[in-house]
Design a protein around this motif. Sequence first.
Motif, mmCIF file in Angstrom:
data_model
loop_
_atom_site.group_PDB
_atom_site.id
_atom_site.type_symbol
_atom_site.label_atom_id
_atom_site.label_comp_id
_atom_site.label_asym_id
_atom_site.label_seq_id
_atom_site.Cartn_x
_atom_site.Cartn_y
_atom_site.Cartn_z
ATOM 1 N N PRO A 126 76.458 62.712 62.487
ATOM 2 C CA PRO A 126 76.582 62.358 61.076
ATOM 3 C C PRO A 126 75.247 62.232 60.361
ATOM 4 C CG PRO A 126 76.656 60.369 62.345
ATOM 5 C CD PRO A 126 76.456 61.486 63.334
ATOM 6 N N PHE A 127 74.154 62.547 61.076
ATOM 7 C CA PHE A 127 72.819 62.353 60.505
ATOM 8 C C PHE A 127 72.551 63.286 59.328
ATOM 9 C CE2 PHE A 127 72.778 61.381 65.047
ATOM 10 C CZ PHE A 127 72.411 60.042 65.014
ATOM 11 N N ASP A 128 73.311 64.407 59.274
ATOM 12 C CA ASP A 128 73.099 65.372 58.191
ATOM 13 C C ASP A 128 73.555 64.855 56.833
ATOM 14 O OD1 ASP A 128 75.731 65.379 58.976
ATOM 15 O OD2 ASP A 128 76.018 67.539 58.752
ATOM 16 N N ILE A 129 74.294 63.721 56.809
ATOM 17 C CA ILE A 129 74.735 63.176 55.522
ATOM 18 C C ILE A 129 74.046 61.848 55.192
ATOM 19 C CG2 ILE A 129 76.971 64.345 55.565
ATOM 20 C CD1 ILE A 129 78.236 61.755 56.521
ATOM 21 N N ILE A 130 73.080 61.480 56.021
ATOM 22 C CA ILE A 130 72.323 60.255 55.768
ATOM 23 C C ILE A 130 71.155 60.568 54.837
ATOM 24 C CG2 ILE A 130 70.833 58.510 56.859
ATOM 25 C CD1 ILE A 130 72.607 58.653 59.317
ATOM 26 N N LYS A 131 70.877 59.685 53.907
ATOM 27 C CA LYS A 131 69.792 59.892 52.961
ATOM 28 C C LYS A 131 68.465 60.068 53.682
ATOM 29 C CE LYS A 131 71.979 57.359 49.167
ATOM 30 N NZ LYS A 131 71.904 56.178 48.276
ATOM 31 N N LYS A 132 67.607 60.873 53.101
ATOM 32 C CA LYS A 132 66.353 61.249 53.756
ATOM 33 C C LYS A 132 65.528 60.035 54.161
ATOM 34 C CE LYS A 132 62.196 64.079 53.190
ATOM 35 N NZ LYS A 132 61.445 65.034 52.316
ATOM 36 N N GLU A 133 65.365 59.074 53.242
ATOM 37 C CA GLU A 133 64.517 57.918 53.546
ATOM 38 C C GLU A 133 65.080 57.096 54.697
ATOM 39 O OE1 GLU A 133 66.847 56.943 49.681
ATOM 40 O OE2 GLU A 133 65.866 58.664 50.640
ATOM 41 N N ASP A 134 66.413 56.995 54.784
ATOM 42 C CA ASP A 134 67.031 56.255 55.891
ATOM 43 C C ASP A 134 66.880 57.007 57.206
ATOM 44 O OD1 ASP A 134 67.877 54.120 54.334
ATOM 45 O OD2 ASP A 134 69.758 55.092 53.791
ATOM 46 N N LEU A 135 67.015 58.333 57.133
ATOM 47 C CA LEU A 135 66.892 59.133 58.362
ATOM 48 C C LEU A 135 65.459 59.095 58.888
ATOM 49 C CD1 LEU A 135 68.511 60.813 60.306
ATOM 50 C CD2 LEU A 135 68.015 62.843 58.935
ATOM 51 N N ILE A 136 64.493 59.056 57.998
ATOM 52 C CA ILE A 136 63.089 58.931 58.415
ATOM 53 C C ILE A 136 62.871 57.607 59.145
ATOM 54 C CG2 ILE A 136 60.725 58.609 57.562
ATOM 55 C CD1 ILE A 136 61.396 60.662 55.368
ATOM 56 N N THR A 137 63.475 56.544 58.621
ATOM 57 C CA THR A 137 63.367 55.229 59.275
ATOM 58 C C THR A 137 63.955 55.271 60.681
ATOM 59 O OG1 THR A 137 63.495 54.107 57.137
ATOM 60 C CG2 THR A 137 63.986 52.787 59.099
ATOM 61 N N ILE A 138 65.099 55.916 60.814
ATOM 62 C CA ILE A 138 65.713 56.055 62.144
ATOM 63 C C ILE A 138 64.792 56.820 63.074
ATOM 64 C CG2 ILE A 138 67.611 57.141 63.425
ATOM 65 C CD1 ILE A 138 69.383 56.631 60.972
ATOM 66 N N ALA A 139 64.273 57.955 62.591
ATOM 67 C CA ALA A 139 63.408 58.802 63.417
ATOM 68 C C ALA A 139 62.163 58.054 63.893
ATOM 69 C CB ALA A 139 63.012 60.049 62.633
ATOM 70 N N GLY A 171 80.170 56.107 59.358
ATOM 71 C CA GLY A 171 80.953 55.260 60.247
ATOM 72 C C GLY A 171 82.245 55.918 60.687
ATOM 73 N N LEU A 172 82.915 56.603 59.765
ATOM 74 C CA LEU A 172 84.169 57.274 60.101
ATOM 75 C C LEU A 172 83.945 58.362 61.140
ATOM 76 C CD1 LEU A 172 85.772 57.567 56.554
ATOM 77 C CD2 LEU A 172 86.461 56.050 58.399
ATOM 78 N N PHE A 173 82.835 59.099 60.995
ATOM 79 C CA PHE A 173 82.530 60.149 61.970
ATOM 80 C C PHE A 173 82.292 59.543 63.347
ATOM 81 C CE2 PHE A 173 79.559 62.595 64.478
ATOM 82 C CZ PHE A 173 80.126 63.860 64.461
ATOM 83 N N LEU A 174 81.527 58.466 63.398
ATOM 84 C CA LEU A 174 81.212 57.843 64.678
ATOM 85 C C LEU A 174 82.444 57.229 65.328
ATOM 86 C CD1 LEU A 174 77.754 56.224 63.850
ATOM 87 C CD2 LEU A 174 78.216 58.283 65.185
ATOM 88 N N ILE A 175 83.332 56.651 64.502
ATOM 89 C CA ILE A 175 84.595 56.119 65.047
ATOM 90 C C ILE A 175 85.394 57.243 65.696
ATOM 91 C CG2 ILE A 175 86.848 55.164 64.430
ATOM 92 C CD1 ILE A 175 85.374 53.584 62.224
#
Length: 640
Positions: free
Chosen positions: A18-31, A128-132
């Motif tokens: 589901p990372f492809d639908i996460i906002k860029k700034e949030d995905l950078i934080t995860i990375a 969340g729905l994807f991960l569930i």
Amino acid sequence: MKNTIADRVYDFLKKYPPFDIIKKEDLITIAENVIIAYLEKGKVLFKNDDNRHEHFYIVKEGGVVLKKNELADAEIIDICDEGDVFGLRPLITNDSYMMTAIAEEEALVYGIPIEVFKPILAKEQNVGLFLIESFTSKTKNPFTKKYSDDLYQNTEALNVGEKDFQELQVIRYTKDPFCIDKDDLVIKAATRMSENKVGSLIVVDDDNLPIGILTDKDFRHKIVTGMFSTKVPVSQIMSFPVETFKKTLTVTEAQLAMVKNKTGHLVITEDGTDQTKAIGILTEHDVVISQGNSASGLMKAIRRSRSSKELRKIRQQITQLLKGYIFQNIPLTIITQIIHELNEALTIRVIEIALDRMPEKPPVQFAWLSLGSHGRKEQLLVTDQDNALVFEDVPEDKYEEVKKYFLILATKVNILLNKVGYEFCPADMMARNPKWCQSLTEWKTQFSHWIHHVDNEDILYSSIFFDFNRTYGNKEIVKELSDSIFSATEYNPLFFTLMGRSALQNPSPLGFFRQFLVEQDGEHKDMFDIKARALMPLIDGARILILSHKIKSVNNTAERYERLAELEPANKDFYLSCSYAVKALIKFRTKHGLLYHSTGRYIVLKELTKEERLKLKRCFKTISELQELIKIRFKVAQFL
């Protein structure tokens, strides 16, 4: 200083759900907070009953197998390859792991920190729905709502409502509308409307922006009555303020807007406001016309039609309606109900037209039976015909004459259906074939033979007829035939065993290494047959299981599994997962068929996204479990 490793992690994650639908700034934080783990072949990442980790994982390279335990012969639950997410239990529940993750080969995995990820779930519900779905596809019940409760406190937000399907249809409007400057005289406006045969003009200001509308009604109330002269500026008699909307306006929204604003005209602008230029105009007449593309409008059009040519156009409109429903994500249960009723009405109208063209009325009562996907109420795309005809018993000396009448009628119906858009059945399983047009007693005899003298062809024929639906004609004939068929299957374990064997004949959707099995030669070489490899095992399984419970009133495959869930509470979760899989596969096939103007049967795998591949594989999980259940319950192993 640039974080090169984090950049590489980010570039990898953004390619996969589901990372492809996460906002860029949030995905950078995860990375930036990801841990990287290298696993040698056979290395255990976590075990069954281990305390939960602070991360969940995604495979970067290699493969990870999920098993019940560490033993070599332990049941394999799933095999994860590049882009697959696993180890989600710490994110969703508070208990220990219930499976073991082992590197099937050298593997590189990224650990996603749960504490960093949780705030994103609060903002991105689709994540969340994807991960569930991903998590529950590896549990005994792939589609339980329990885990939604664990991940979200407000589970109401997860429920998909059954929206008004008509509201979602975008309305057609008149493009390139006629406009007139606010300072132009009324006489000029009248001339322009007359010359162009239009009932309204959009009044614009010096910047060419809409400020009002001039209609026939304004002329009647303000000019014809003598209230104003024809030599005043149009700005003095126009209706204002102008009501503007986006081009995505729907039928119902347009209706409500007209009622609310007491107007019969709406202006469509570039951005929906009066601060951009007008690109179209919508009238009450347009709304009425647009309703012709709604389900109710098409139903009325079917009943008024007089020829196959008219019905063919309606059939095409039904496809457009279906397209709107599918791509607006209307629940499939609603879609199938609506499209089935339209298909049923269309077939009935074809039969009525054919009867009108016969020289005389039917000599006895009869019924038209729809078979296959139409009989199961699963026909969404236009496919080939599968039908039969049963007529009342008659004295022997009248038989040939009566059968000849119904063969002529059936031939007319089959030809008309073909003109409407339904191809002839390649196997000639149609009512025009004398084998599929018989008297009630002949059909009873035929079924008795199929059921008690079973071979592979007989099983195929009888299976098809267990899915029939009465489309037209006498109900009592059909009921008597149905009762006879089900009576013949009672106390006949051999029939169910052989039927079970037939249900296991369809090829597996996945190979040993979890790759899609494709066609090896022919016209569809290297394509995936979603009908034969995925849908038919589920359809055949539902049929034999529901018949074993002596239930004859449910033909739809998803509904059969839902009924089985009621009949067998111990297997409730599994049957509901089968129902979900059927719906998901039908929707996937339909969507693919609409995109590529085909029946959707053969899928070009390279055109699927990673997410689409994942969803298909989750549906396939139920097939192997279903076939194992059939093998054991109906003692099929001895015949394989």
